[in-house]
Design a protein around this motif. Structure first.
Motif, PDB file in Angstrom:
ATOM      1  N   GLN A 347       0.893  -1.123   0.097  1.00 48.23           N
ATOM      2  CA  GLN A 347      -0.077   0.003   0.148  1.00 48.23           C
ATOM      3  C   GLN A 347       0.760   1.247   0.077  1.00 48.23           C
ATOM      4  O   GLN A 347       2.182   1.138   0.511  1.00 48.23           O
ATOM      5  CB  GLN A 347      -0.915   0.177   1.238  1.00 48.23           C
ATOM      6  CG  GLN A 347      -0.274  -0.224   2.512  1.00 48.23           C
ATOM      7  CD  GLN A 347      -1.068  -0.492   3.639  1.00 48.23           C
ATOM      8  OE1 GLN A 347      -1.957   0.317   4.184  1.00 48.23           O
ATOM      9  NE2 GLN A 347      -1.186  -1.865   3.867  1.00 48.23           N
ATOM     10  N   LEU A 348       0.257   2.294  -0.493  1.00 50.00           N
ATOM     11  CA  LEU A 348       1.096   3.645  -0.717  1.00 50.00           C
ATOM     12  C   LEU A 348       1.091   4.314   1.006  1.00 50.00           C
ATOM     13  O   LEU A 348       0.390   4.204   1.453  1.00 50.00           O
ATOM     14  CB  LEU A 348       0.383   4.538  -1.582  1.00 50.00           C
ATOM     15  CG  LEU A 348       0.828   5.749  -1.808  1.00 50.00           C
ATOM     16  CD1 LEU A 348       2.196   5.517  -2.895  1.00 50.00           C
ATOM     17  CD2 LEU A 348      -0.061   6.614  -2.689  1.00 50.00           C
ATOM     18  N   ASN A 349       2.531   4.814   0.993  1.00 53.18           N
ATOM     19  CA  ASN A 349       2.643   5.382   2.230  1.00 53.18           C
ATOM     20  C   ASN A 349       2.287   6.906   1.997  1.00 53.18           C
ATOM     21  O   ASN A 349       2.922   7.561   1.393  1.00 53.18           O
ATOM     22  CB  ASN A 349       4.021   5.131   2.507  1.00 53.18           C
ATOM     23  CG  ASN A 349       4.463   5.803   4.005  1.00 53.18           C
ATOM     24  OD1 ASN A 349       3.824   6.510   4.682  1.00 53.18           O
ATOM     25  ND2 ASN A 349       5.972   6.086   4.003  1.00 53.18           N
ATOM     26  N   PRO A 350       1.259   7.392   3.152  1.00 49.09           N
ATOM     27  CA  PRO A 350       0.833   8.695   3.001  1.00 49.09           C
ATOM     28  C   PRO A 350       2.064   9.472   3.332  1.00 49.09           C
ATOM     29  O   PRO A 350       1.915  10.895   3.210  1.00 49.09           O
ATOM     30  CB  PRO A 350      -0.253   8.646   3.602  1.00 49.09           C
ATOM     31  CG  PRO A 350       0.002   7.638   4.790  1.00 49.09           C
ATOM     32  CD  PRO A 350       0.554   6.583   4.027  1.00 49.09           C
ATOM     33  N   PHE A 351       3.124   9.039   3.992  1.00 49.30           N
ATOM     34  CA  PHE A 351       4.217   9.863   4.533  1.00 49.30           C
ATOM     35  C   PHE A 351       5.406   9.638   3.789  1.00 49.30           C
ATOM     36  O   PHE A 351       6.604   9.754   4.277  1.00 49.30           O
ATOM     37  CB  PHE A 351       4.181   9.636   6.057  1.00 49.30           C
ATOM     38  CG  PHE A 351       3.268  10.065   6.935  1.00 49.30           C
ATOM     39  CD1 PHE A 351       3.042  11.538   6.877  1.00 49.30           C
ATOM     40  CD2 PHE A 351       2.343   9.008   7.538  1.00 49.30           C
ATOM     41  CE1 PHE A 351       1.955  12.133   7.725  1.00 49.30           C
ATOM     42  CE2 PHE A 351       1.346   9.692   8.185  1.00 49.30           C
ATOM     43  CZ  PHE A 351       1.053  11.068   8.698  1.00 49.30           C
ATOM     44  N   ARG A 352       5.411   9.193   2.402  1.00 52.50           N
ATOM     45  CA  ARG A 352       6.420   8.993   1.721  1.00 52.50           C
ATOM     46  C   ARG A 352       7.399  10.319   1.278  1.00 52.50           C
ATOM     47  O   ARG A 352       6.566  11.405   1.501  1.00 52.50           O
ATOM     48  CB  ARG A 352       6.174   8.485   0.303  1.00 52.50           C
ATOM     49  CG  ARG A 352       5.429   9.249  -0.436  1.00 52.50           C
ATOM     50  CD  ARG A 352       4.532   8.496  -1.619  1.00 52.50           C
ATOM     51  NE  ARG A 352       3.683   9.253  -2.510  1.00 52.50           N
ATOM     52  CZ  ARG A 352       2.510   9.592  -1.885  1.00 52.50           C
ATOM     53  NH1 ARG A 352       1.681   9.278  -0.877  1.00 52.50           N
ATOM     54  NH2 ARG A 352       1.627  10.399  -2.698  1.00 52.50           N
ATOM     55  N   GLN A 353       8.544  10.300   1.132  1.00 55.51           N
ATOM     56  CA  GLN A 353       9.239  11.428   0.890  1.00 55.51           C
ATOM     57  C   GLN A 353       8.769  12.105  -0.172  1.00 55.51           C
ATOM     58  O   GLN A 353       8.615  11.507  -1.207  1.00 55.51           O
ATOM     59  CB  GLN A 353      10.636  11.048   0.776  1.00 55.51           C
ATOM     60  CG  GLN A 353      11.643  12.645   0.815  1.00 55.51           C
ATOM     61  CD  GLN A 353      13.062  12.333   0.454  1.00 55.51           C
ATOM     62  OE1 GLN A 353      13.425  11.384  -0.490  1.00 55.51           O
ATOM     63  NE2 GLN A 353      13.848  12.904   1.151  1.00 55.51           N
ATOM     64  N   PRO A 354       8.306  13.457  -0.286  1.00 53.28           N
ATOM     65  CA  PRO A 354       7.812  14.087  -1.480  1.00 53.28           C
ATOM     66  C   PRO A 354       8.914  14.803  -2.291  1.00 53.28           C
ATOM     67  O   PRO A 354       8.735  15.807  -3.039  1.00 53.28           O
ATOM     68  CB  PRO A 354       7.047  15.407  -0.672  1.00 53.28           C
ATOM     69  CG  PRO A 354       7.754  15.572   0.522  1.00 53.28           C
ATOM     70  CD  PRO A 354       8.234  14.298   0.973  1.00 53.28           C
TER      71      PRO A 354
END
Length: 375
Positions: A347-354
């Motif tokens: 699942q996608l991490n909502p706190f991935r590095q932007p």
């Protein structure tokens, strides 16, 4: 970008400008290399096609600099330029966010106590204005809670502690009735760049008020001369301003208002592979959670005994990686080792590095801590 058929008997004829018409995720220097590579690519092509359809979701961030940090960086605008525009290029913890920064292996694993090098309004250098009223679901929630504007680049470093926060929620350990109400023990596997940004983990004070967070950082990138070293993060990383309260040695850390307990964050460095060091570490305590950021499970055979160990201990483990395909390959390896499906699906991490990371093999967007999965 490299030709996906590189090394297929003949030398590449030039730049890989011929993309697969179905998935668009790989490119070739010539039709001959594309044909030669098809026997390998046909199994992954449909999977890549589905992943490419989710590109817009991956690039979706609430920050005012999002387009600059995603599309423009991909179009050869460098990380260095992004950091230079904000006056943080090669400064403190930011030194290691671009290719011209010192590498972990060539450094002495600095404690990175230089702070944010940002004005106080742009970084979490002091305690939260108010307690967390709800579980944070993404960067916008976090910035609203910490009163940090969305043009701040702080998230480029904060993805480390926020990924830990999200992994704990994902593993179902975030309940107020859970056993770690006073102490939270984490085994953190394979740290590399974050070893030079350790001060950013002081944000765990705010994320887990009243809790003693103890993290064992275990990995071969930790120098032998630092093995066993303990680091107490007693203060938040400092801002630029000399008159800010973050410079006061008497600054109080996050407190649980219900229990009057103050938080504590300690880091313990352990050099070596987890399965070799686990017995020494476990003598002191068993972890509530194992987390392995940007793990690359399919790329390193040393993960096999580590995953087997995690299976035996029955401790929840959350892994992350730079793109969905790396997670898919890692999940396949885990299922072979454990003989069962994932407990926590990809699942996608909502706190991935932007900020996007260049990928030499695929057109798939890559971000540090981009996707999560686990057992």
């Amino acid at each position: 970008m490299e030709c996906a058929g590189k090394g297929r008997g003949t030398r590449c004829l030039g730049a890989p400008r011929r993309r697969c018409s179905r998935c668009g995720a790989v490119a070739y220097c010539s039709a001959s290399h594309q044909i030669l590579h098809w026997s390998d690519h046909k199994e992954e092509c449909k999977r890549f096609e589905q992943q490419m359809k989710r590109v817009d979701i991956l690039n979706d961030f609430p920050f005012t600099f999002s387009q600059e940090a995603t599309l423009q960086v991909l179009e050869k605008e460098t990380r260095c330029l992004f950091l230079s525009k904000r006056g943080i290029h090669q400064m403190g913890m930011w030194l290691h966010e671009c290719s011209c920064g010192a590498s972990v292996t060539s450094s002495n694993c600095s404690r990175s106590n230089d702070g944010w090098h940002l004005p106080r309004i742009l970084c979490p250098c002091t305690e939260p204005v108010s307690p967390m009223s709800k579980q944070l679901s993404g960067w916008k929630d976090y910035h609203e809670w910490r009163c940090i504007p969305l043009h701040s680049p702080a998230a480029l470093l904060l993805h480390w502690p926020l990924t830990i926060y999200h992994a704990i929620q994902l593993a179902g350990l975030g309940s107020v009735n859970h056993e770690f109400r006073e102490k939270l023990y984490i085994h953190y596997l394979g740290p590399e760049k974050e070893l030079l940004q350790l001060t950013v983990f002081s944000e765990l004070h705010a994320l887990f008020p009243g809790v003693h967070v103890h993290i064992e950082l275990v990995g071969p990138a930790i120098p032998l001369n630092r093995d066993g070293e303990s680091i107490d993060l007693c203060n938040h990383a400092h801002c630029l301003e000399t008159d800010c309260s973050c410079k006061s040695s008497s600054e109080s850390m996050s407190m649980d208002v219900k229990t009057s307990r103050t938080s504590k964050v300690t880091l313990q460095l352990r050099s070596g592979l987890y399965h070799d060091r686990y017995r020494d570490i476990a003598e002191d305590f068993s972890p509530h959670l194992v987390i392995a950021p940007n793990a690359g499970i399919a790329a390193y055979s040393s993960w096999l005994p580590t995953v087997e160990l995690i299976k035996e201990t029955k401790v929840p483990a959350i892994f992350s990686d730079y793109c969905e395909e790396a997670c898919h390959l890692g999940a396949y390896c885990i299922s072979i080792i454990t003989g069962r499906p994932l407990t926590f699906p990809i699942q996608l991490n909502p706190f991935r590095q932007p900020m996007v990371v260049a990928n030499s093999a695929l057109f798939l967007p890559c971000y540090s801590n981009c996707f999560l999965f686990g057992i």
